[in-house]
Design a protein around this motif. Structure first.
Motif, PDB file in Angstrom:
ATOM      1  N   THR A   1      -8.172  11.687  99.696  1.00 60.99           N
ATOM      2  CA  THR A   1      -8.242  12.499  98.482  1.00 60.99           C
ATOM      3  C   THR A   1      -8.308  13.971  98.837  1.00 60.99           C
ATOM      4  O   THR A   1      -8.872  14.352  99.868  1.00 60.99           O
ATOM      5  CB  THR A   1      -9.465  12.117  97.622  1.00 60.99           C
TER       6      THR A   1
ATOM      7  N   GLY B   1      -8.211  12.466  91.097  1.00 62.23           N
ATOM      8  CA  GLY B   1      -9.621  12.184  90.868  1.00 62.23           C
ATOM      9  C   GLY B   1      -9.789  11.027  89.892  1.00 62.23           C
ATOM     10  O   GLY B   1      -8.881  10.223  89.673  1.00 62.23           O
TER      11      GLY B   1
ATOM     12  N   THR C   1     -17.550  27.491  90.012  1.00 61.97           N
ATOM     13  CA  THR C   1     -17.861  26.143  90.512  1.00 61.97           C
ATOM     14  C   THR C   1     -17.422  25.949  91.956  1.00 61.97           C
ATOM     15  O   THR C   1     -17.338  24.822  92.434  1.00 61.97           O
ATOM     16  CB  THR C   1     -17.203  25.072  89.619  1.00 61.97           C
TER      17      THR C   1
ATOM     18  N   ALA D   1     -16.987   9.685  99.560  1.00 64.14           N
ATOM     19  CA  ALA D   1     -18.201   9.386 100.315  1.00 64.14           C
ATOM     20  C   ALA D   1     -18.816   8.059  99.875  1.00 64.14           C
ATOM     21  O   ALA D   1     -19.313   7.280 100.699  1.00 64.14           O
ATOM     22  CB  ALA D   1     -19.207  10.522 100.153  1.00 64.14           C
ATOM     23  N   GLU D   2     -18.756   7.773  98.595  1.00 62.55           N
ATOM     24  CA  GLU D   2     -19.337   6.533  98.076  1.00 62.55           C
ATOM     25  C   GLU D   2     -18.604   5.298  98.583  1.00 62.55           C
ATOM     26  O   GLU D   2     -19.218   4.244  98.806  1.00 62.55           O
ATOM     27  CB  GLU D   2     -19.301   6.544  96.542  1.00 62.55           C
ATOM     28  N   HIS D   3     -17.285   5.413  98.797  1.00 63.18           N
ATOM     29  CA  HIS D   3     -16.472   4.246  99.138  1.00 63.18           C
ATOM     30  C   HIS D   3     -15.978   4.257 100.584  1.00 63.18           C
ATOM     31  O   HIS D   3     -15.245   3.348 100.985  1.00 63.18           O
ATOM     32  CB  HIS D   3     -15.285   4.143  98.185  1.00 63.18           C
TER      33      HIS D   3
ATOM     34  N   VAL E   1     -11.477  12.316 102.938  1.00 60.69           N
ATOM     35  CA  VAL E   1     -11.115  13.606 102.353  1.00 60.69           C
ATOM     36  C   VAL E   1     -10.115  14.239 103.311  1.00 60.69           C
ATOM     37  O   VAL E   1     -10.402  14.395 104.497  1.00 60.69           O
ATOM     38  CB  VAL E   1     -12.342  14.507 102.172  1.00 60.69           C
TER      39      VAL E   1
ATOM     40  N   ASP F   1     -11.681  14.656  95.330  1.00 64.56           N
ATOM     41  CA  ASP F   1     -12.838  13.855  94.906  1.00 64.56           C
ATOM     42  C   ASP F   1     -13.711  13.480  96.102  1.00 64.56           C
ATOM     43  O   ASP F   1     -13.802  12.311  96.494  1.00 64.56           O
ATOM     44  CB  ASP F   1     -12.347  12.604  94.174  1.00 64.56           C
ATOM     45  N   ASP F   2     -14.387  14.466  96.660  1.00 64.64           N
ATOM     46  CA  ASP F   2     -15.233  14.240  97.835  1.00 64.64           C
ATOM     47  C   ASP F   2     -16.348  13.236  97.545  1.00 64.64           C
ATOM     48  O   ASP F   2     -16.691  12.408  98.401  1.00 64.64           O
ATOM     49  CB  ASP F   2     -15.862  15.557  98.291  1.00 64.64           C
ATOM     50  N   LYS F   3     -16.953  13.301  96.358  1.00 66.51           N
ATOM     51  CA  LYS F   3     -18.090  12.451  96.020  1.00 66.51           C
ATOM     52  C   LYS F   3     -17.707  10.970  96.047  1.00 66.51           C
ATOM     53  O   LYS F   3     -18.381  10.153  96.691  1.00 66.51           O
ATOM     54  CB  LYS F   3     -18.645  12.833  94.647  1.00 66.51           C
ATOM     55  N   THR F   4     -16.618  10.619  95.378  1.00 61.51           N
ATOM     56  CA  THR F   4     -16.196   9.219  95.349  1.00 61.51           C
ATOM     57  C   THR F   4     -15.744   8.757  96.724  1.00 61.51           C
ATOM     58  O   THR F   4     -15.974   7.610  97.109  1.00 61.51           O
ATOM     59  CB  THR F   4     -15.078   9.015  94.309  1.00 61.51           C
TER      60      THR F   4
END
Length: 304
Positions: A231, A212, A50, A239-241, A245, A234-237
């Motif tokens: 973080t 995360g 992964t 970016a959302e908020h 990172v 948790d790169d995805k979250t």
């Protein structure tokens, strides 16, 4: 030499210990006889397949953190000697009896710091110190550390306290006393974290997420500015908020500073050690996220 390898992506059971040819140091490199090697979540992700940017060629060795003794010098190495105890970072080959690394990247091990602890500090020290630097954590801050009992959280908590900051650390109840010994106010992670933090009477100004899940949204709910929520997982979250990172990368100078603090007893890292032949169990412990200390493989006697 003996080394942990895997021939396919999968669970911990794909790992096994084999004999492979000894590496030879090139110009500017040293060869280290590894006495202890750290195991980290990055290793788990590489083994599972992964971590797509990590170049894997089967059979693949593994491991990023080592501590040991120099046993050979490559051409042009002048400031180090055979027998010097050292530690540092490597890439996908640290869980082995021998590793070749650039001489410029190693850190000398203080004589009063044991090899397992030295190996345990490598990644956590660089990640934690870099994250605190990027977030600008200082004496006027109240830092919320998500996963304060993890290896990065353990170092980040202690470094922040040494900088004069107040620290709140999230962890499972079984780790609250350890978080308290690190100098933080412990709170339980989970859906009630926001109310538990508020119940302390402290008002967080900055957050470091090593867990995360809900950590980023909970930090924002507590009123922390997005640019002070960092973080490492948790790169995805993020970016959302619009939060950060924080991955400052490897830096031997930062590592050396934390290692010196550890040698003086100002930074403490609990260690959960396994022999190399138990590499499968070591990876299981990292995957469980409930190991009592940083997971380290022992490759030889580590009494000095």
């Amino acid at each position: 030499m003996r080394a942990a390898v895997f021939d396919r992506f999968g669970p911990p059971e794909v790992l096994h210990v084999v004999h492979i040819p000894d590496p030879v140091p090139g110009p500017g490199e040293i060869r280290v006889r590894v006495l202890a090697a750290g195991v980290q979540p990055f290793d788990v992700a590489v083994r599972e397949g992964t971590m797509p940017w990590a170049k894997v060629e089967f059979p693949q060795t593994i491991g990023q953190e080592y501590a040991g003794v120099i046993d050979s010098l490559g051409e042009g190495v002048r400031d180090l000697a055979v027998g010097d105890p050292v530690l540092g970072s490597t890439m996908l080959n640290g869980s082995a009896e021998l590793v070749c690394v650039p001489a410029a990247n190693v850190v000398r091990k203080p004589h009063n710091l044991d090899f397992p602890t030295a190996a345990a500090l490598v990644a956590a020290s660089q990640t934690a110190s870099g994250a605190l630097l990027e977030l600008g954590v200082g004496a006027d801050d109240v830092l919320l550390v998500h996963a304060a009992a993890g290896s990065v959280g353990t170092v980040a908590t202690q470094l922040a306290r040494l900088a004069g900051a107040t620290v709140i650390g999230s962890a499972g109840p079984e780790n609250h006393e350890r978080v308290r010994r690190q100098g933080a106010v412990p709170v339980s992670y989970g859906k009630d974290l926001v109310s538990l933090v508020r119940a302390t009477g402290l008002h967080p100004t900055v957050a470091l997420d090593g867990a995360g899940g809900e950590a980023i949204t909970q930090s924002l709910e507590l009123g922390i500015a997005p640019d002070r929520v960092g973080t490492i997982v948790d790169d995805k979250t993020a970016a959302e908020h619009g939060t950060r990172v924080v991955r400052a990368g490897r830096d031997p100078e930062r590592l050396a500073r934390v290692v010196e603090l550890a040698a003086r007893g100002e930074v403490v890292m609990p260690v959960h050690a396994f022999p190399l032949d138990s590499v499968v169990e070591a990876h299981r412990a990292v995957e469980s996220r409930h190991s009592q200390g940083k997971v380290v493989l022992l490759l030889a006697s580590t009494n000095s």
